[in-house]
Scaffold this motif. Structure first.
Motif, PDB file in Angstrom:
ATOM      1  N   GLY A 170       5.354   8.977   0.607  1.00 23.83           N
ATOM      2  CA  GLY A 170       4.366   7.832   0.982  1.00 23.83           C
ATOM      3  C   GLY A 170       3.830   7.471  -0.463  1.00 23.83           C
ATOM      4  N   ILE A 171       3.656   6.321  -0.430  1.00 24.27           N
ATOM      5  CA  ILE A 171       3.167   5.582  -1.906  1.00 24.27           C
ATOM      6  C   ILE A 171       2.032   4.558  -1.557  1.00 24.27           C
ATOM      7  CG2 ILE A 171       3.600   4.373  -3.982  1.00 24.27           C
ATOM      8  CD1 ILE A 171       6.565   5.489  -3.879  1.00 24.27           C
ATOM      9  N   LEU A 172       0.804   4.813  -1.979  1.00 25.31           N
ATOM     10  CA  LEU A 172      -0.087   3.605  -1.925  1.00 25.31           C
ATOM     11  C   LEU A 172       0.084   2.626  -2.733  1.00 25.31           C
ATOM     12  CD1 LEU A 172      -3.316   6.083  -1.857  1.00 25.31           C
ATOM     13  CD2 LEU A 172      -2.120   5.016   0.394  1.00 25.31           C
ATOM     14  N   ILE A 173       0.034   1.360  -2.254  1.00 24.56           N
ATOM     15  CA  ILE A 173       0.524   0.172  -3.169  1.00 24.56           C
ATOM     16  C   ILE A 173      -0.843  -0.653  -2.795  1.00 24.56           C
ATOM     17  CG2 ILE A 173       1.783  -1.597  -3.277  1.00 24.56           C
ATOM     18  CD1 ILE A 173       4.005   0.126  -2.069  1.00 24.56           C
ATOM     19  N   GLY A 174      -1.356  -1.219  -4.021  1.00 23.54           N
ATOM     20  CA  GLY A 174      -2.615  -2.304  -3.978  1.00 23.54           C
ATOM     21  C   GLY A 174      -2.052  -3.757  -3.542  1.00 23.54           C
ATOM     22  N   THR A 175      -1.218  -3.829  -2.728  1.00 24.76           N
ATOM     23  CA  THR A 175      -0.927  -5.445  -2.291  1.00 24.76           C
ATOM     24  C   THR A 175      -1.957  -6.090  -1.392  1.00 24.76           C
ATOM     25  OG1 THR A 175       1.386  -4.669  -2.502  1.00 24.76           O
ATOM     26  CG2 THR A 175       0.844  -6.800  -1.224  1.00 24.76           C
ATOM     27  N   ARG A 176      -2.299  -7.287  -1.668  1.00 25.32           N
ATOM     28  CA  ARG A 176      -3.117  -8.052  -0.695  1.00 25.32           C
ATOM     29  C   ARG A 176      -2.420  -9.210  -0.155  1.00 25.32           C
ATOM     30  NH1 ARG A 176      -6.862 -10.458  -3.517  1.00 25.32           N
ATOM     31  NH2 ARG A 176      -5.815 -10.256  -5.726  1.00 25.32           N
ATOM     32  N   GLY A 182       3.059 -11.110   0.500  1.00 26.24           N
ATOM     33  CA  GLY A 182       1.709 -10.362   1.108  1.00 26.24           C
ATOM     34  C   GLY A 182       1.463 -10.433   2.483  1.00 26.24           C
ATOM     35  N   ASP A 183       1.811 -11.722   2.842  1.00 24.69           N
ATOM     36  CA  ASP A 183       1.488 -12.145   4.360  1.00 24.69           C
ATOM     37  C   ASP A 183       2.643 -11.359   5.300  1.00 24.69           C
ATOM     38  OD1 ASP A 183       3.751 -13.426   3.283  1.00 24.69           O
ATOM     39  OD2 ASP A 183       3.100 -15.457   4.433  1.00 24.69           O
ATOM     40  N   ARG A 184       3.567 -10.752   4.814  1.00 21.24           N
ATOM     41  CA  ARG A 184       4.552 -10.203   5.557  1.00 21.24           C
ATOM     42  C   ARG A 184       4.473  -8.468   6.079  1.00 21.24           C
ATOM     43  NH1 ARG A 184       9.897 -12.731   2.505  1.00 21.24           N
ATOM     44  NH2 ARG A 184       8.844 -15.038   2.637  1.00 21.24           N
ATOM     45  N   ILE A 185       3.308  -8.079   5.313  1.00 22.62           N
ATOM     46  CA  ILE A 185       3.292  -6.645   5.247  1.00 22.62           C
ATOM     47  C   ILE A 185       2.319  -6.195   6.279  1.00 22.62           C
ATOM     48  CG2 ILE A 185       4.104  -6.416   3.058  1.00 22.62           C
ATOM     49  CD1 ILE A 185       1.299  -5.805   2.009  1.00 22.62           C
ATOM     50  N   SER A 186       2.213  -5.037   6.676  1.00 21.95           N
ATOM     51  CA  SER A 186       1.289  -4.112   7.540  1.00 21.95           C
ATOM     52  C   SER A 186       0.801  -3.227   6.827  1.00 21.95           C
ATOM     53  CB  SER A 186       2.000  -3.882   8.733  1.00 21.95           C
ATOM     54  OG  SER A 186       2.890  -2.943   8.403  1.00 21.95           O
ATOM     55  N   ILE A 205      -4.849  -4.774   1.972  1.00 24.67           N
ATOM     56  CA  ILE A 205      -4.320  -5.970   2.279  1.00 24.67           C
ATOM     57  C   ILE A 205      -5.330  -6.925   2.613  1.00 24.67           C
ATOM     58  CG2 ILE A 205      -1.904  -5.011   2.647  1.00 24.67           C
ATOM     59  CD1 ILE A 205      -2.551  -5.251   5.535  1.00 24.67           C
ATOM     60  N   ASN A 206      -6.405  -6.665   3.354  1.00 29.71           N
ATOM     61  CA  ASN A 206      -7.231  -7.573   3.794  1.00 29.71           C
ATOM     62  C   ASN A 206      -8.409  -8.009   2.912  1.00 29.71           C
ATOM     63  OD1 ASN A 206      -6.066  -8.000   6.335  1.00 29.71           O
ATOM     64  ND2 ASN A 206      -6.955  -6.287   7.017  1.00 29.71           N
ATOM     65  N   TRP A 207      -8.424  -7.249   1.564  1.00 33.24           N
ATOM     66  CA  TRP A 207      -9.291  -7.720   0.466  1.00 33.24           C
ATOM     67  C   TRP A 207      -9.044  -9.098  -0.282  1.00 33.24           C
ATOM     68  CZ3 TRP A 207     -12.355  -3.324  -2.438  1.00 33.24           C
ATOM     69  CH2 TRP A 207     -12.708  -2.633  -1.544  1.00 33.24           C
ATOM     70  N   SER A 208     -10.213  -9.739  -0.278  1.00 35.97           N
ATOM     71  CA  SER A 208      -9.841 -10.932  -1.033  1.00 35.97           C
ATOM     72  C   SER A 208     -10.064 -10.583  -2.636  1.00 35.97           C
ATOM     73  CB  SER A 208     -10.982 -12.082  -0.688  1.00 35.97           C
ATOM     74  OG  SER A 208     -12.137 -11.756  -1.160  1.00 35.97           O
ATOM     75  N   TYR A 209      -9.666 -11.581  -3.455  1.00 37.54           N
ATOM     76  CA  TYR A 209      -9.886 -11.498  -4.899  1.00 37.54           C
ATOM     77  C   TYR A 209     -11.174 -11.196  -5.241  1.00 37.54           C
ATOM     78  CZ  TYR A 209      -9.844 -13.020  -9.857  1.00 37.54           C
ATOM     79  OH  TYR A 209      -9.990 -13.164 -11.149  1.00 37.54           O
TER      80      TYR A 209
END
Length: 329
Positions: A170-176, A182-186, A205-209
């Motif tokens: 498992g790898i933690l990723i900081g994608t938003r 980014g709109d395609r991931i869960s 993923i739900n964090w804003s800038y």
């Protein structure tokens, strides 16, 4: 070195407070905890390249581990992977080294054989942001960095990682959400068919800038100092520049007591221009000449507001792409 048990108390207290960030922090910690439960606590790594998003994620990951680990395990290294881009910023590399020490990372440096395929992003066209008054003329021409928009290079890097550390799944990723694709991931999704098998865990993923910067600054978390120089999204030195939306105007300069550059000539040598423009952080592109537009209201490209002052989330990557929306400064 930070004390992860202190980080745990800090982030979990904030997650249960009335702070506006509390729901997002709690959500992210829950996703991390679920990933650790599903994959195994010693089988989860974090993808860390020194950027603002993964810096947020690293602090949250350290907090989650600090809550779960026993006292005898507090000093155990945190697994991490760094997949380098071509010609990374030296100051960013320095920050990554600092983070390795601060967070006790067991960092796997991954530079795949096909090194030029990690990233394909072109240099920005600043005119649409600066209303036609570019801060240098001409800007370096768009330079492709890679052959497959990062896909092949990333796959090679993960293959190397899996071969060296097969127990990591498992790898933690900081994608938003606002990142490319980014709109395609869960929150959790496996790698694609034909790739090394990992669970990709995406807690923020739900964090804003703005959420990212509020978290970093509110908790006084160290971050790469390039962000204080107007960079808002970091990649290769070939195609990453300060965000034109953060240029300091003459009026703003007066208010901030920032002195303009002395005007000696409207034409300067590439070496001098690049020293001023890139602040010794960029690889030198091939240019015939650079000219300063003295009639512009903009001053030295080194005079930028810090990244946290950007208010328009959709301009986060304006220093890294061609299709830049126009803004009013």
């Amino acid at each position: 070195m930070i004390q992860i048990q202190e980080v745990a108390r800090q982030v979990y207290d904030l997650a249960t407070s009335n702070d506006p960030l509390a729901p997002l922090i709690k959500e992210a910690l829950d996703v991390i905890d679920e990933g650790l439960d599903a994959c195994g606590e010693d089988r989860v790594s974090i993808s860390f390249n020194g950027g603002k998003d993964c810096t947020v994620l690293l602090h949250l990951f350290a907090g989650a581990l600090g809550k779960r680990r026993s006292a005898s395990e507090y000093t155990s290294p945190i697994p991490a992977i760094y997949i380098a881009v071509p010609s990374s910023f030296p100051v960013l590399e320095d920050f990554i080294e600092d983070a390795v020490k601060d967070y006790n990372l067991d960092l796997f440096y991954c530079r795949p054989p096909q090194e030029d395929s990690i990233e394909t992003v072109v240099t920005p066209a600043a005119s649409s942001i600066t209303k036609g008054r570019d801060y240098i003329h001409p800007l370096p021409g768009p330079r492709s960095v890679g052959k497959a928009k990062g896909g092949e290079g990333m796959r090679q890097a993960l293959e190397m990682y899996k071969a060296q550390l097969p127990h990591i799944n498992g790898i933690l990723i900081g994608t938003r959400r606002t990142d490319p694709h980014g709109d395609r991931i869960s929150f959790r999704c496996p790698t694609d068919e034909g790739w090394p098998r990992f669970d990709r865990i995406n807690p923020i993923i739900n964090w804003s800038y703005a959420d990212v910067w509020t978290f970093l600054r509110q908790l006084n978390i160290p971050y790469c100092k390039l962000y204080d120089e107007g960079y808002t999204s970091l990649g290769s030195t070939y195609n990453t520049f300060p965000n034109p939306a953060l240029l300091v105007t003459s009026k703003q300069s007066a208010n901030l007591d920032i002195q303009p550059l002395p005007s000696a000539s409207s034409i300067i040598s590439p070496t001098t221009a690049l020293t001023t423009v890139m602040s010794n952080t960029h690889a030198t592109p091939q240019l015939d000449a650079l000219t300063i537009n003295q009639s512009s209201e903009f001053y030295s490209p080194s005079q930028y507001h810090p990244a946290y002052m950007l208010k328009e989330d959709h301009l986060e990557r304006a220093g890294r792409g061609l299709n830049i929306p126009s803004v009013t400064l």
